[in-house]
Design an enzyme around this catalytic site. Structure first.
Site, mmCIF file in Angstrom:
data_model
loop_
_atom_site.group_PDB
_atom_site.id
_atom_site.type_symbol
_atom_site.label_atom_id
_atom_site.label_comp_id
_atom_site.label_asym_id
_atom_site.label_seq_id
_atom_site.Cartn_x
_atom_site.Cartn_y
_atom_site.Cartn_z
ATOM 1 N N LYS A 13 43.575 29.490 -34.930
ATOM 2 C CA LYS A 13 42.733 28.853 -33.900
ATOM 3 C C LYS A 13 43.581 27.943 -33.007
ATOM 4 C CE LYS A 13 39.967 26.874 -36.958
ATOM 5 N NZ LYS A 13 40.588 27.335 -38.225
ATOM 6 N N ARG A 88 31.265 23.428 -37.123
ATOM 7 C CA ARG A 88 31.591 23.980 -38.444
ATOM 8 C C ARG A 88 30.400 23.996 -39.372
ATOM 9 N NH1 ARG A 88 37.474 22.600 -38.405
ATOM 10 N NH2 ARG A 88 38.275 23.271 -40.387
ATOM 11 N N ARG A 127 53.436 26.349 -43.698
ATOM 12 C CA ARG A 127 53.375 25.276 -42.699
ATOM 13 C C ARG A 127 53.553 23.910 -43.346
ATOM 14 N NH1 ARG A 127 47.959 24.378 -39.365
ATOM 15 N NH2 ARG A 127 47.263 23.870 -41.473
ATOM 16 N N ARG A 129 51.306 21.257 -43.934
ATOM 17 C CA ARG A 129 50.624 20.026 -43.509
ATOM 18 C C ARG A 129 50.107 19.314 -44.767
ATOM 19 N NH1 ARG A 129 46.055 21.482 -39.247
ATOM 20 N NH2 ARG A 129 44.680 21.362 -41.062
ATOM 21 N N ARG A 140 39.221 24.421 -48.806
ATOM 22 C CA ARG A 140 38.879 24.616 -47.383
ATOM 23 C C ARG A 140 38.313 26.020 -47.136
ATOM 24 N NH1 ARG A 140 44.559 23.185 -45.163
ATOM 25 N NH2 ARG A 140 43.760 23.913 -43.149
HETATM 26 P P1 AP5 Z 1 47.076 27.572 -36.873
HETATM 27 O O1 AP5 Z 1 47.085 28.075 -35.476
HETATM 28 O O2 AP5 Z 1 47.368 26.135 -37.109
HETATM 29 O O3 AP5 Z 1 45.670 27.964 -37.548
HETATM 30 P P2 AP5 Z 1 44.286 27.198 -37.515
HETATM 31 O O4 AP5 Z 1 43.237 28.251 -37.541
HETATM 32 O O5 AP5 Z 1 44.260 26.206 -36.404
HETATM 33 O O6 AP5 Z 1 44.380 26.510 -38.939
HETATM 34 P P3 AP5 Z 1 44.088 25.011 -39.400
HETATM 35 O O7 AP5 Z 1 44.787 24.789 -40.663
HETATM 36 O O8 AP5 Z 1 44.269 24.051 -38.279
HETATM 37 O O9 AP5 Z 1 42.543 25.200 -39.680
HETATM 38 P P4 AP5 Z 1 41.482 24.249 -40.252
HETATM 39 O O10 AP5 Z 1 40.266 24.744 -39.595
HETATM 40 O O11 AP5 Z 1 41.458 24.269 -41.727
HETATM 41 O O12 AP5 Z 1 41.999 22.789 -39.866
HETATM 42 P P5 AP5 Z 1 41.467 21.693 -38.863
HETATM 43 O O13 AP5 Z 1 42.627 20.958 -38.383
HETATM 44 O O14 AP5 Z 1 40.520 22.285 -37.892
HETATM 45 O O15 AP5 Z 1 48.039 28.480 -37.741
HETATM 46 C C1 AP5 Z 1 48.335 28.158 -39.082
HETATM 47 C C2 AP5 Z 1 49.815 28.474 -39.368
HETATM 48 O O16 AP5 Z 1 50.006 29.870 -39.227
HETATM 49 C C3 AP5 Z 1 50.784 27.826 -38.369
HETATM 50 O O17 AP5 Z 1 51.965 27.489 -39.032
HETATM 51 C C4 AP5 Z 1 51.036 28.920 -37.325
HETATM 52 O O18 AP5 Z 1 52.275 28.798 -36.693
HETATM 53 C C5 AP5 Z 1 50.952 30.162 -38.183
HETATM 54 N N1 AP5 Z 1 50.411 31.314 -37.449
HETATM 55 C C6 AP5 Z 1 49.415 31.319 -36.526
HETATM 56 N N2 AP5 Z 1 49.161 32.567 -36.093
HETATM 57 C C7 AP5 Z 1 50.008 33.389 -36.779
HETATM 58 C C8 AP5 Z 1 50.214 34.803 -36.792
HETATM 59 N N3 AP5 Z 1 49.489 35.630 -36.011
HETATM 60 N N4 AP5 Z 1 51.149 35.287 -37.636
HETATM 61 C C9 AP5 Z 1 51.869 34.468 -38.440
HETATM 62 N N5 AP5 Z 1 51.725 33.119 -38.464
HETATM 63 C C10 AP5 Z 1 50.794 32.594 -37.649
HETATM 64 O O19 AP5 Z 1 40.635 20.760 -39.830
HETATM 65 C C11 AP5 Z 1 41.281 19.977 -40.816
HETATM 66 C C12 AP5 Z 1 40.280 19.068 -41.502
HETATM 67 O O20 AP5 Z 1 39.659 18.193 -40.536
HETATM 68 C C13 AP5 Z 1 39.099 19.781 -42.163
HETATM 69 O O21 AP5 Z 1 39.414 20.222 -43.461
HETATM 70 C C14 AP5 Z 1 38.050 18.662 -42.166
HETATM 71 O O22 AP5 Z 1 38.323 17.728 -43.169
HETATM 72 C C15 AP5 Z 1 38.286 17.991 -40.826
HETATM 73 N N6 AP5 Z 1 37.502 18.582 -39.740
HETATM 74 C C16 AP5 Z 1 37.981 19.198 -38.615
HETATM 75 N N7 AP5 Z 1 36.976 19.621 -37.834
HETATM 76 C C17 AP5 Z 1 35.824 19.278 -38.477
HETATM 77 C C18 AP5 Z 1 34.453 19.476 -38.188
HETATM 78 N N8 AP5 Z 1 34.045 20.109 -37.084
HETATM 79 N N9 AP5 Z 1 33.544 18.988 -39.069
HETATM 80 C C19 AP5 Z 1 33.925 18.340 -40.174
HETATM 81 N N10 AP5 Z 1 35.212 18.139 -40.530
HETATM 82 C C20 AP5 Z 1 36.157 18.607 -39.685
HETATM 83 MG MG MG Z 2 44.088 24.135 -36.306
#
Ligand code: AP5
Ligand code: MG
Length: 188
Positions: A13, A88, A127, A129, A140
């Protein structure tokens, strides 16, 4: 135009939002990034959110809705935006629809990215994090399945959902997205 990316942790994403937001000339709004910035800055929101993020749990809806709603009021969102990681939960989706209706800016398109959890676990562990330990990633995934997947039916009923295979290379996924956006008549 108002777009949303939905998909499991690690599906790309954030990666795909970077180019899509510049391609469409709209800002990229990631609630994960906003929440992590609040944690870093030790704001009240950051202090409330920190424990949930560390444990891989969702931050409570009222906190997240508040952050998004005030961000949407900023000047750069007047021609649209790309939401990443929000909504979400059904409650967030319903609240978003209400807030967007009052602004006369309904959602144009919801893009679902898909891939197998085993592939995504590997991407996230690589990655590294703070919330990317295998144990937290599994939590998650589980939350995604239980709380976020119901949104797909919600948006499908509104005829604004497109599902995209997120398992290929970054470039392949980008081309699938470009095609979906074009089919919807959404080009900058
Ligand atoms: P990346 O592009 O970072 O993937 P992503 O889908 O953004 O993954 P996230 O880990 O950010 O998703 P998430 O939804 O769990 O986290 P968020 O920050 O939203 O890619 C991942 C890795 O793969 C990278 O290293 C990238 O380079 C690599 N990659 C990408 N595409 C690739 C490909 N095609 N091939 C190979 N490698 C590839 O949320 C984190 C936390 O915040 C949640 O757990 C929650 O606690 C809170 N939170 C956030 N939003 C909310 C909400 N709306 N409501 C409640 N809590 C929330
Ligand atoms: Mg993300």
């Amino acid at each position: 135009m108002q777009l949303v990316f939905v998909g499991p942790p690690g599906v790309g994403k954030g990666t795909q939002s970077e180019w899509l937001s510049s391609f469409l000339a709209i800002p990229h709004l990631s609630t994960g990034d906003m929440l992590r910035a609040s944690v870093e800055q030790k704001t009240d929101i950051g202090k409330s959110a920190q424990g949930f993020i560390q444990d891989g749990k969702l931050v409570p809806d009222d906190i997240v809705i508040e952050i998004v709603d005030s961000r949407l009021d900023e000047e750069d969102c007047r021609n649209g935006f790309l939401l990443d990681g929000f909504p979400r939960t059904l409650e967030q989706a319903e609240m978003l629809d209400q807030r967007l209706a009052s602004r006369g800016m309904p959602l144009s398109l919801v893009l679902e990215l898909t891939a197998d959890e085993s592939q995504l676990l590997q991407r996230l562990v690589d990655r590294g994090r703070d919330d990317d330990s295998p144990e937290v990633v599994r939590k998650r995934f589980q939350i995604y399945r239980n709380q976020t997947k119901p949104l797909l039916g919600y948006y499908d009923e509104k005829n604004i959902l497109k599902s995209i295979d997120g398992s290929g290379t970054r470039e392949e996924v980008r081309e699938h997205i470009r095609l979906a956006v074009r089919q919807q008549g959404l080009e900058a």
